[in-house]
Each structure stands twice: as structure tokens, then as C-alpha cells.
Motif scaffolding. Structure first.
Motif, PDB file in Angstrom:
ATOM      1  N   GLU A 255      -5.176   8.666   5.479  1.00  0.00           N
ATOM      2  CA  GLU A 255      -4.168   8.216   6.442  1.00  0.00           C
ATOM      3  C   GLU A 255      -3.525   9.408   7.129  1.00  0.00           C
ATOM      4  OE1 GLU A 255      -2.495   4.229   4.207  1.00  0.00           O
ATOM      5  OE2 GLU A 255      -1.031   5.655   4.970  1.00  0.00           O
TER       6      GLU A 255
ATOM      7  N   HIS B 284      -3.402  10.389  11.021  1.00  0.00           N
ATOM      8  CA  HIS B 284      -2.131  10.480  11.740  1.00  0.00           C
ATOM      9  C   HIS B 284      -2.025  11.838  12.433  1.00  0.00           C
ATOM     10  CE1 HIS B 284       0.486   6.989  10.538  1.00  0.00           C
ATOM     11  NE2 HIS B 284      -0.566   6.804   9.772  1.00  0.00           N
TER      12      HIS B 284
ATOM     13  N   ILE C   8      -8.240   0.593  14.764  1.00  0.00           N
ATOM     14  CA  ILE C   8      -8.011   0.907  13.353  1.00  0.00           C
ATOM     15  C   ILE C   8      -8.655  -0.237  12.582  1.00  0.00           C
ATOM     16  CG2 ILE C   8      -6.248   1.012  11.544  1.00  0.00           C
ATOM     17  CD1 ILE C   8      -4.405   2.334  13.633  1.00  0.00           C
TER      18      ILE C   8
ATOM     19  N   LYS D 207      -9.321  -2.125   8.991  1.00  0.00           N
ATOM     20  CA  LYS D 207      -8.990  -2.276   7.570  1.00  0.00           C
ATOM     21  C   LYS D 207      -9.836  -3.416   7.008  1.00  0.00           C
ATOM     22  CE  LYS D 207      -6.148  -0.268   5.561  1.00  0.00           C
ATOM     23  NZ  LYS D 207      -4.701  -0.053   5.406  1.00  0.00           N
TER      24      LYS D 207
ATOM     25  N   HIS E 152      -8.858   5.244  12.618  1.00  0.00           N
ATOM     26  CA  HIS E 152      -8.575   5.176  11.190  1.00  0.00           C
ATOM     27  C   HIS E 152      -9.297   3.981  10.581  1.00  0.00           C
ATOM     28  CE1 HIS E 152      -6.554   5.604   7.403  1.00  0.00           C
ATOM     29  NE2 HIS E 152      -5.973   4.436   7.502  1.00  0.00           N
TER      30      HIS E 152
ATOM     31  N   ILE F 232      -3.306  -4.436   5.746  1.00  0.00           N
ATOM     32  CA  ILE F 232      -2.792  -3.682   6.893  1.00  0.00           C
ATOM     33  C   ILE F 232      -1.328  -3.344   6.590  1.00  0.00           C
ATOM     34  CG2 ILE F 232      -2.212  -3.856   9.348  1.00  0.00           C
ATOM     35  CD1 ILE F 232      -4.656  -5.962   9.411  1.00  0.00           C
TER      36      ILE F 232
ATOM     37  N   SER G 274       2.146   1.872   7.860  1.00  0.00           N
ATOM     38  CA  SER G 274       1.599   3.137   8.349  1.00  0.00           C
ATOM     39  C   SER G 274       0.510   2.874   9.399  1.00  0.00           C
ATOM     40  CB  SER G 274       1.050   3.920   7.160  1.00  0.00           C
ATOM     41  OG  SER G 274       0.126   4.862   7.565  1.00  0.00           O
ATOM     42  N   ASP G 275      -0.327   1.853   9.157  1.00  0.00           N
ATOM     43  CA  ASP G 275      -1.377   1.496  10.128  1.00  0.00           C
ATOM     44  C   ASP G 275      -0.741   1.096  11.466  1.00  0.00           C
ATOM     45  OD1 ASP G 275      -3.380   1.805   8.183  1.00  0.00           O
ATOM     46  OD2 ASP G 275      -3.140  -0.269   7.511  1.00  0.00           O
TER      47      ASP G 275
ATOM     48  N   ILE H 288      -5.496  -3.078  15.941  1.00  0.00           N
ATOM     49  CA  ILE H 288      -5.870  -3.105  14.519  1.00  0.00           C
ATOM     50  C   ILE H 288      -6.787  -4.292  14.252  1.00  0.00           C
ATOM     51  CG2 ILE H 288      -5.023  -3.290  12.149  1.00  0.00           C
ATOM     52  CD1 ILE H 288      -2.393  -2.082  13.095  1.00  0.00           C
TER      53      ILE H 288
END
Ligand code: GDP
Length: 472
Positions: A162, A166, A374, A376, A404, A410, A413-414, A425
Motif C-alpha cells: 500500500e 501511495h 485499484i 481488490k 494498486h 476495500i 486507504s484504498d 476502485i
């Protein structure tokens, strides 16, 4: 007025009549009426004069290179929980005490300055990428270098990844501190091996990522780490203009029993002086007193210096901008304006958030050449499968970039990364955490949940078609 609102004159006249104002196309209406009517058309009406004052603050003139002077680097420490971020910061702060350079008692003002070989380095004391990205999200690009702490006995972990993403999204330099080398079972080479998967290749492995083995406990390697920070700073040649009214970012703020509202500000440009009229987030005032991180009173402070200031009327929020105004009156006017607008102006430069539904129109308006995602998922296999399928959707016009990817729900931070980077996302067989959903609502981040990979690809493809520029 109708022209500015992009609507028919008759519509404006109609609205005016509904409010009991009989007006014709050539008649003048007062400001308050304009605000009211503007709202009916979803427009925000502002006085031109105030807009000009604000613009002068928010859209700065480009800096004349002749005025730029070297400034210390600003560093943040990131990494997985328990890998030693706090211990490392403590060890770093003790550097000066051991070297006998201490000029006062260390104060916890939220940032500290460390001197090595006669040069300064500014550290933000809050470890972790959440704090870092929260600042970036508010438009404050206050950091230059991220020290990524990886425990040598544990290796690359989810929050390490992460943090890497970032830092990469923010475009800051990454220096790896391989910590806990004093421990049995410490394996720095394995850490380097694992980092390769994330695009960070150590120098002794043929790459350009600086890796420094350290022990926050025994202090082994700390000086070396700090020297590497200076080396990066030298190469990057960070500069700022010290000869102008100061501006920067609020690092920390609190209500002090004796002093009233105090804020630690990181000066990014210019020089801050005692007596300066100042705007800090939505608060304002005059700098009554200033202390540095050693508790020493200062009369003035230049770029990259963190100072705690007194004299503002309210407690601002960390991550907010601060700047010096020309007069007390102007400081008050601007602070009121910012308050009234709920910080809208502060983040006005952030581009509109991307969503899958209106990708097409956003592309047509702007110049979106990259779709950031992103991903997940519940298992690593799915993350990889989705990643490779989606990246394949890239074409000459639009690049799909997975900024990412990771296993698990989720999280906040995501969402912060997505917001700061303008990404969408995508979740597979995972759900957002409650806090993440709330944050996504606040930040207008688009979260898409799928159970079948094919459906996600289909959706993306459809959106991408809209992204393609028409070929004639
Ligand atoms: P953070 O969660 O990343 O801030 O990690 P901490 O700094 O709180 O450290 C987590 C644990 O690791 C603590 O128990 C520290 O004492 C220990 N620790 C940190 N650095 C070192 C180190 O260099 N060597 C050893 N042996 N332990 C360390």
C-alpha cells in the motif's frame, strides 16, 4: 446574467417573477438576488472583487528561477504495522542529541528537523501512508521523500505494498530502510528480492532504489540512512523562493490551555515572520509567537521549516493550507470566504473525479489518456487475473494503469489513494468496509463490485470505447 448561466433570458425573468421581482432583460438586479437566482440554476455566484483576491492566493504566478534557493528535504516514514516506523523516527530524532547539537528540549509539534553533516532534514512525525495521502488529498504536496520501512525478519507485507503505491502515485522519491537487522532471522536480501515484484530494484541488484539496512534499536545504519536522504536531496535539488510571503501546510493543530489555538505549519515557500497576518485553513489571525521543534522562539522561518504558531482564532485541520495575507482585514475576508465555501476553493485545482458512467464525457472535455484503477479481491489469484485482463484493454489512445492491487476488503486507504490519484476502485468478491463506503461518498470515489471477472472486463471495455478518440 442569463448568458453566464447559459440559459434563456425568459427563464431568468420567470424565476425572478416567481420571487416577486418584475424585471426585464436590461434591468440590473442586486447581488443577493443574483445569488438566489444562481442557485436555482445550480450556479454559485460570487463577487468578482473577492474572486480576484482569492485567485491571487490560489493561482500563484510562476516562480522566477533566479529567486529559487535550496531548501531541506521533507521526509515521511511509511511501512507495515510493527515494522518499526515509530522506533525509527525516535532513533532519528535522537541523532542530534547524541551529536550534542541539541539546542533545547524536543517538543512534539508534529514535525522535526534533524541535522547531519551540517545539513537539515525535515521529518513529518506522523508515520503511515494514511496521514500522508490525507494531506495529498487536500492538495498539499508537502513531502519530497518517503522512507519505506520493511522489517528484515518479516519482509514485504500488505501495508508495505500500500505504502509503495501511495508513494508512487504521489511521485515522491522512495528510500528503503530495511529495519531490525539486529534480529535473528533478519534477511535483508529476501526483502530486496520481494521488492522487485513491486518495481523497486535495489542498487546492488542492478536497479536504482536505495536500500539501507538499519536497526532502530541499536541505531546501526541510521547515519547512513540520513546521508542517503541528503544524497537524494542533492540530486533532486529541492528549491523554494524564500523571499515572499510564506505559504505552506498545517501539519498539526490543537487547542492549548494556555496559548489558545496553536498550529504547526510547514513552510513550503517564502518566509514567515512574527506579526504576519495569516490564514490557516478556515482560521485567521496574526502570528503572535513562533517556536521551532526544540521549543526555541523564532522571529522568522524559511522554507521546509516546521514551526508552531500562536495567534490564530480557531483550530485548523491538518492538511489545510496556510498563507500570509497583506493585511488583517484581508486575512479575515479570505478566511470567511473559505469557511463559507467549505474549502471548495482549496481543492479547486483537483480535477473532477472519474466515474465509469461519465468516463466518455470526461474524456471529451478533457485529455484523459490514462484510466487508473485499484483492484481488490478475495484471493491473490483473482487480483492477478483481473490485473492482467484489464491492462490488456490498454490501446494506443488510453492506457489502463492498475495503481494498486491487493487482497482483502476495500479499506479507507484504498479510497484515499483513489481520491488523491483520481482512480476507480474495482472489487471482486469483496466489500468495502463501512468507513471506506462513507469516505468514498464524501470523496466521490467510484467503487464497482463484481462477482465475475468477465462482467468487469465487459464494463471496462464499454467505458473504454467511449474513451477512444474518434478516428476520421
Ligand atoms: P510501527 O508500528 O511501524 O510504528 O512499529 P514500532 O516502531 O512500534 O515497532 C514495533 C516493534 O518492533 C516494537 O516492539 C519495537 O521495539 C520493535 N522494533 C522496532 N525496530 C526494531 C529494531 O531495529 N530491532 C528490533 N529488534 N526491534 C525493533
Amino acid at each position: 446574467f442569463a448568458e453566464v448561466l447559459k440559459c434563456a433570458i425568459s427563464d431568468v425573468v420567470k424565476k425572478l417573477m416567481q420571487k416577486g421581482i418584475m424585471a426585464t432583460a436590461t434591468q440590473t438586479i442586486d447581488f443577493d438576488t443574483a445569488v438566489e437566482i444562481g442557485l436555482e440554476f445550480k450556479a454559485f455566484v460570487e463577487l468578482e472583487q473577492e474572486v480576484e483576491i482569492l485567485d491571487a492566493y490560489f493561482n500563484e504566478e510562476p516562480e522566477d528561477p533566479a529567486n529559487l534557493k535550496p531548501r531541506p528535504p521533507v521526509v515521511v516514514v511509511m511501512g507495515h504495522v510493527d515494522h518499526g516506523k515509530t522506533s525509527l523516527l525516535d532513533a532519528i530524532r535522537k541523532t542530534n542529541i547524541q551529536a550534542g547539537e541539541q539546542g533545547g528540549i524536543t517538543q512534539h509539534i508534529g514535525a522535526s528537523v534533524v541535522k547531519i553533516n551540517g545539513k537539515s532534514i525535515t521529518f513529518l512525525d506522523t508515520p503511515g501512508h494514511e496521514a500522508f495521502t490525507a494531506m495529498r488529498l487536500r492538495g498539499a504536496m508537502a513531502t519530497d521523500i518517503a522512507i519505506l520501512v520493511v522489517a528484515a525478519d518479516d519482509g514485504v507485507m500488505p501495508q508495505t505494498i500500500e505504502a509503495i503505491n501511495h508513494a508512487k502515485a504521489a511521485g515522491v522519491q522512495i528510500i528503503i530502510a530495511i529495519n531490525k537487522i539486529d534480529k535473528e532471522g533478519a534477511n535483508p536480501e529476501r526483502v530486496k528480492q520481494e521488492l522487485i515484484e513491486h518495481g523497486l530494484v535495489a542498487e546492488d541488484w542492478g536497479g536504482d532504489t536505495i536500500c539501507v539496512p538499519v536497526s532502530a534499536m541499536t541505531r546501526e545504519g541510521i547515519d547512513n540512512l540520513l546521508e542517503m536522504v541528503l544524497l537524494v536531496a542533492e540530486v533532486e535539488a529541492y528549491t523554494a523562493n524564500p523571499k515572499k510571503p510564506a505559504r505552506g501546510t498545517i501539519v498539526e493543530a490543537k487547542l492549548d490551555k494556555g496559548k489558545g489555538p496553536v498550529a504547526t505549519v510547514l513552510i513550503q515557500k517564502g518566509t514567515l515572520r512574527v506579526g504576519d497576518p495569516i490564514i490557516a485553513g478556515t482560521s485567521c489571525g496574526r502570528v503572535r509567537a513562533m517556536i521551532d521543534d526544540k521549543g526555541r522562539p523564532l522571529k522568522e522561518a524559511g522554507p521546509s521549516t516546521p514551526v508552531e504558531i500562536q495567534g490564530i482564532d480557531e483550530v485548523p485541520v491538518a492538511g489545510d493550507a496556510f498563507f500570509v495575507a497583506r493585511s488583517d482585514k484581508e486575512a479575515r475576508t479570505i478566511a470567511d470566504k473559505i469557511k463559507a465555501q467549505g474549502r471548495v476553493k482549496l481543492i479547486q485545482n483537483t480535477p473532477q473525479k472519474v466515474t465509469l458512467d461519465d468516463l466518455f464525457s470526461q474524456i471529451k472535455e478533457g485529455e484523459m489518456k490514462e484510466l487508473k484503477l485499484i483492484v481488490k479481491a478475495d484471493v491473490q489469484g483473482s487480483v492477478e487475473a483481473v490485473r492482467s485482463s484489464l491492462v490488456k484493454l490498454s490501446n494506443d489512445e488510453v492506457a489502463v494503469n492498475i495503481i494498486h492491487g491487493g487482497v482483502g476488503a476495500i479499506n479507507e486507504s484504498d479510497v484515499m489513494l483513489a481520491s488523491a490519484s483520481n482512480a476507480i476502485i474495482i472489487g471482486f468478491n469483496v466489500r468495502p468496509e463501512a468507513m471506506a463506503t462513507q469516505k468514498a461518498d464524501n470523496e466521490n470515489v467510484d467503487i464497482r463490485l463484481y462477482k465475475v471477472i468477465y462482467n468487469a472486463i465487459e464494463d471496462m471495455e464499454a467505458a473504454m470505447k467511449g474513451m477512444l478518440e474518434p478516428i476520421f
